[in-house]
Design a protein around this motif. Structure first.
Motif, short mmCIF file in Angstrom:
data_model
loop_
_atom_site.label_atom_id
_atom_site.label_comp_id
_atom_site.label_asym_id
_atom_site.label_seq_id
_atom_site.Cartn_x
_atom_site.Cartn_y
_atom_site.Cartn_z
N LEU A 32 5.47 11.24 -4.85
CA LEU A 32 4.28 10.81 -4.14
C LEU A 32 3.07 11.63 -4.55
O LEU A 32 1.97 11.08 -4.73
CB LEU A 32 4.50 10.89 -2.63
CG LEU A 32 3.35 10.34 -1.76
CD1 LEU A 32 3.11 8.87 -2.08
CD2 LEU A 32 3.67 10.52 -0.28
N GLU A 33 3.24 12.92 -4.73
CA GLU A 33 2.12 13.77 -5.13
C GLU A 33 1.63 13.40 -6.52
O GLU A 33 0.42 13.36 -6.78
CB GLU A 33 2.53 15.24 -5.09
CG GLU A 33 2.70 15.84 -3.70
CD GLU A 33 3.94 15.31 -2.98
OE1 GLU A 33 4.86 14.79 -3.68
OE2 GLU A 33 4.00 15.42 -1.74
N GLY A 70 15.00 8.73 -2.00
CA GLY A 70 14.99 10.16 -2.27
C GLY A 70 13.93 10.60 -3.25
O GLY A 70 14.05 11.67 -3.87
N GLY A 71 12.90 9.79 -3.42
CA GLY A 71 11.84 10.12 -4.37
C GLY A 71 11.02 11.33 -3.99
O GLY A 71 10.39 11.96 -4.84
N GLY A 103 0.81 -1.21 0.00
CA GLY A 103 0.00 0.00 0.00
C GLY A 103 0.85 1.26 0.00
O GLY A 103 2.05 1.24 -0.27
N GLU A 104 0.20 2.37 0.35
CA GLU A 104 0.91 3.65 0.33
C GLU A 104 2.01 3.72 1.37
O GLU A 104 3.02 4.39 1.17
CB GLU A 104 -0.08 4.80 0.54
CG GLU A 104 0.56 6.17 0.34
CD GLU A 104 -0.46 7.29 0.27
OE1 GLU A 104 -0.32 8.23 1.07
OE2 GLU A 104 -1.39 7.20 -0.56
N ASP A 105 1.84 2.99 2.49
CA ASP A 105 2.90 2.99 3.51
C ASP A 105 4.19 2.41 2.95
O ASP A 105 5.28 2.94 3.18
CB ASP A 105 2.45 2.18 4.73
CG ASP A 105 1.32 2.87 5.49
OD1 ASP A 105 1.16 4.10 5.31
OD2 ASP A 105 0.62 2.19 6.26
N GLY A 106 4.09 1.31 2.22
CA GLY A 106 5.26 0.72 1.62
C GLY A 106 5.88 1.63 0.57
O GLY A 106 7.11 1.73 0.46
N LEU A 107 5.03 2.31 -0.18
CA LEU A 107 5.53 3.24 -1.19
C LEU A 107 6.27 4.41 -0.54
O LEU A 107 7.34 4.82 -1.02
CB LEU A 107 4.37 3.75 -2.04
CG LEU A 107 4.72 4.74 -3.14
CD1 LEU A 107 5.69 4.13 -4.15
CD2 LEU A 107 3.46 5.22 -3.85
N VAL A 108 5.71 4.92 0.55
CA VAL A 108 6.36 6.02 1.26
C VAL A 108 7.73 5.60 1.78
O VAL A 108 8.71 6.35 1.69
CB VAL A 108 5.46 6.52 2.41
CG1 VAL A 108 6.22 7.47 3.33
CG2 VAL A 108 4.22 7.20 1.85
N ARG A 109 7.83 4.40 2.33
CA ARG A 109 9.12 3.91 2.82
C ARG A 109 10.12 3.81 1.70
O ARG A 109 11.30 4.16 1.86
CB ARG A 109 8.94 2.56 3.52
CG ARG A 109 8.27 2.64 4.88
CD ARG A 109 8.43 1.33 5.65
NE ARG A 109 7.72 0.25 4.99
CZ ARG A 109 6.44 -0.07 5.23
NH1 ARG A 109 5.74 0.67 6.12
NH2 ARG A 109 5.86 -1.06 4.62
#
Length: 353
Positions: free
Chosen positions: A339-340, A332-333, A320-326
């Motif tokens: 993300l936006e 350095g994305g 999910g988004e949590d994994g993507l944020v990590r």
């Protein structure tokens, strides 16, 4: 359309009569489509999904195999007629177009129902890399082989008179019926008499299959900006055509279902030698599987950009988004506003649905 628009478009330069039609805006009366009945909706709802998928796969392979081997039949059955130029009745160039356009038409007509595999190797690769259900793999493969088998029978029926006439000439001359360039090779891909090194034949089949599979994987990659969904069928078809144009004289199969299905037809009319000739049939039937897995692995490991797929809204992170944020934090994305962009694209996709 105003007179200024007509001047801008140079409408007055059109042929006499065409200009008048454009200026007068002749209306076309189109018959309204028949309303969809509840009976039809109920029938379509009751159709088993698995049956529709299998039938679509069989139909797609038929669409691919039928024009291809009819072109081969035209080439082989008329090649020995001195009164007719060979170019009139086929060539490897024509055969390449027939197979390639057959694949494009198969995708256009049947892919929306089954996903458009039309090749056991692609079905296995999709299950291995893309999460296609393994439980569906056997029924897809059997359906694909059935489609090729039916195509072989239909072509045999259409060309039966010509096939038997050439067979009779070969028998009278003491030549074998099962050999490259003879009528049996309409249904059975067979090596040439000088292709006694099966390792060499294996290499040709392997790299041809890997080439085509890389192109297919590139065409179905949502992150590839150069291939649109509407252009993918023709790009894939041209990949097959290009390989046939380049290597057809070295003997190619490229599709397990097409080879096995039509080879069974060859065995019906020419006996077990369709499978035993020069010990070639295992290469034609099975080599495309490791070749496709190699080609797709090459694309997956070296060219696939999963983050681009996620960014375009075509995929999600498994956590999910949590994994993507990590992930973005580690790489350095966030600096690029990744993300936006992902959130925006996902929101647009949800609205369009």
């Amino acid at each position: 359309m105003s007179s200024s628009d007509l001047t801008r478009l140079h409408t007055h330069d059109l042929e006499l009569g065409v200009t008048e039609v454009v200026q007068r805006h002749v209306a076309r009366h189109v018959v309204a489509p028949k309303p969809v009945s509840q009976r039809k909706l109920d029938f379509e709802h009751a159709r088993p999904r698995w049956f529709r998928e299998c039938l679509a796969e069989a139909t797609g392979v038929f669409f691919y195999t039928f024009p291809g081997i009819t072109s081969v039949a035209m080439l082989l059955l008329n090649a020995g007629n001195p009164a007719l130029p060979v170019t009139v009745f086929g060539s490897f160039f024509q055969t390449g177009w027939c197979f390639g356009m057959g694949i494009a038409f198969a995708i256009l007509t049947c892919a929306s129902t089954s996903g458009g595999h039309f090749n056991p190797c692609i079905t296995i690769a999709l299950a291995f890399w893309q999460g296609f259900p393994w439980k569906k793999v056997p029924q897809y493969i059997l359906s694909q082989i059935l489609g090729a088998f039916i195509a072989g029978l239909v072509v045999a029926g259409m060309y039966w008179t010509e096939i038997k006439a050439v067979d009779a000439k070969l028998i009278a001359a003491g030549h074998p019926l099962v050999a490259n360039g003879n009528p049996a090779s309409i249904f059975c891909t067979l090596p040439g008499a000088n292709q006694t090194n099966l390792g060499y034949v294996f290499m040709v089949e392997f790299f041809a299959g890997a080439f085509v599979s890389i192109v297919i994987w590139a065409c179905i990659d949502p992150a590839n900006p150069f291939v649109s969904p509407s252009g993918a069928p023709f790009a894939i078809g041209l990949a097959y055509s290009a390989i046939i144009w380049g290597l057809a004289d070295l003997t190619l199969s490229l599709n397990m279902a097409k080879d096995l299905g039509t080879r069974m037809v060859g065995a019906i009319f020419y006996g077990r030698e369709a499978f035993t000739y020069m010990n070639y049939s295992p290469i034609a039937i099975f080599v495309s599987i490791p070749a496709t897995l190699f080609g797709t692995a090459y694309y997956e490991f070296l060219m696939r950009d999963s983050l681009a797929n996620i960014s375009a809204g075509h995929a999600d992170h498994e956590e999910g988004e949590d994994g993507l944020v990590r992930h973005l934090s580690r790489t350095g994305g966030f600096k690029d506003g990744e993300l936006e962009r992902i959130r925006t694209n996902k929101s647009r996709a949800e609205k369009s649905d």
